[in-house]
Design a protein around this motif. Sequence first.
Motif, PDB file in Angstrom:
ATOM      1  N   ILE A   1      30.756  73.643  95.282  1.00  0.00           N
ATOM      2  CA  ILE A   1      31.868  74.555  95.036  1.00  0.00           C
ATOM      3  C   ILE A   1      33.204  73.810  94.985  1.00  0.00           C
ATOM      4  O   ILE A   1      34.135  74.234  94.305  1.00  0.00           O
ATOM      5  N   VAL A   2      33.294  72.687  95.693  1.00  0.00           N
ATOM      6  CA  VAL A   2      34.523  71.902  95.673  1.00  0.00           C
ATOM      7  C   VAL A   2      34.720  71.232  94.320  1.00  0.00           C
ATOM      8  O   VAL A   2      35.836  70.904  93.926  1.00  0.00           O
ATOM      9  N   GLU A   3      33.628  71.057  93.571  1.00  0.00           N
ATOM     10  CA  GLU A   3      33.709  70.413  92.264  1.00  0.00           C
ATOM     11  C   GLU A   3      33.990  71.391  91.118  1.00  0.00           C
ATOM     12  O   GLU A   3      34.333  70.971  90.018  1.00  0.00           O
ATOM     13  N   ARG A   4      33.829  72.677  91.360  1.00  0.00           N
ATOM     14  CA  ARG A   4      33.968  73.619  90.248  1.00  0.00           C
ATOM     15  C   ARG A   4      35.412  73.694  89.773  1.00  0.00           C
ATOM     16  O   ARG A   4      36.353  73.490  90.534  1.00  0.00           O
ATOM     17  N   GLU A   5      35.581  73.987  88.494  1.00  0.00           N
ATOM     18  CA  GLU A   5      36.914  74.073  87.907  1.00  0.00           C
ATOM     19  C   GLU A   5      37.570  75.383  88.331  1.00  0.00           C
ATOM     20  O   GLU A   5      37.079  76.461  88.003  1.00  0.00           O
ATOM     21  N   PRO A   6      38.682  75.316  89.077  1.00  0.00           N
ATOM     22  CA  PRO A   6      39.307  76.551  89.556  1.00  0.00           C
ATOM     23  C   PRO A   6      39.924  77.355  88.421  1.00  0.00           C
ATOM     24  O   PRO A   6      40.450  76.797  87.456  1.00  0.00           O
ATOM     25  N   GLU A   7      39.835  78.677  88.549  1.00  0.00           N
ATOM     26  CA  GLU A   7      40.442  79.573  87.563  1.00  0.00           C
ATOM     27  C   GLU A   7      41.913  79.794  87.922  1.00  0.00           C
ATOM     28  O   GLU A   7      42.237  80.140  89.057  1.00  0.00           O
TER      29      GLU A   7
END
Length: 357
Positions: free
Chosen positions: A250-256
């Motif tokens: 989750i830390v790697e996901r691209e934030p919206e």
Amino acid sequence: MVVRLLIFCLAVSAPFASAVTIADYSSPAFNPSNGEQFEIPIIPEEFGALVVVITTPDGDEVRQLETTVPETTVGEQVVLEWDGRDAHGKVVPDEAYVPVVTLNGEGVNNPAEYSGGEVIEGMKPDFSRKGVISFRLDEPSRILIRTGIQGGPLMRTLANWEPRAPGKNIVRWDGYDRDGVVNLMEEPDLGVLLTGFRLPDHSIITIGNDRDYSEWRAAHGWTDQMPDPKSIVLQRDGERLSRHFFLPRIVEREPELSLKLNNETVNDQDMSVDGPLTVTVDLDSTDQWAMDQSQYEVAFFINGEFVAEEEQGYVPLRWRWNPTGLEPGTHTLTVNVSSFNGAVGVRTFEFTTTGDR
């Protein structure tokens, strides 16, 4: 803001020994959505209860497979099949899963403890202006591909640490930024970043299901947590390890990102500016925890050129700017919110200035 700094250490892993060996697969990837089964070949050194626990890259227990090893098959291959479903019978999202094997409750063989994370050196993409990016992998790996303007903003993430099988890999791209505003193929300073690291030995890559991995984990009630700094090493057996290997997905996901221009929400509509503008940047609530695990910065670019940055980022952030010197007409504003852990949120929109600036 909650700030957690990870301390990386140099260490050498202890020799691995187990009463069970995971043999090589014919292929590391399969499509459970099409009803495919994945064969996991195990070589036990003694008879008894053999258990294979399928785990997520975050260490969650997805499914448990069991069989009994008779004396007559000790030292020979025993095959367990996984249908790519979790304990609730649902097909798992596309990801890389790790089998953890025990025999008679002992002799744990967990590949994530002794392999994976090795940085892939010298990867060079074969990039076509027709929007095809190809590269070759020797082993199952996680890949990051980003595009943007050299010396300017990141404009789009094409592959966000995605699991990939060995061999020739192809990523197709329409040439546009994340919001479909700028045709980057026409940019003379277009930049393409390709990097990656190897997955743990015997990882199983699932394909064919676009369900969101983070939402699926949340539905199971699995919590996200940062790794213990003592568990993080920079080298193993003389090979450099990627710090991204140790971070939760989750830390790697691209934030919206959500943006407002002069208090008007930015969507696909034409935005007109006559005088100083105020841009408000905020994060989707589902991404707040991940971004709060490190510091982050917010940068602003006009027509691909850097104009301002808030290094000690926080949200909501209000940035006021006077477009003095811009000619009347259409321009682009790009916002990058960049975590020190490596995640980057991107938004680009067009606005029109009127009158002489």
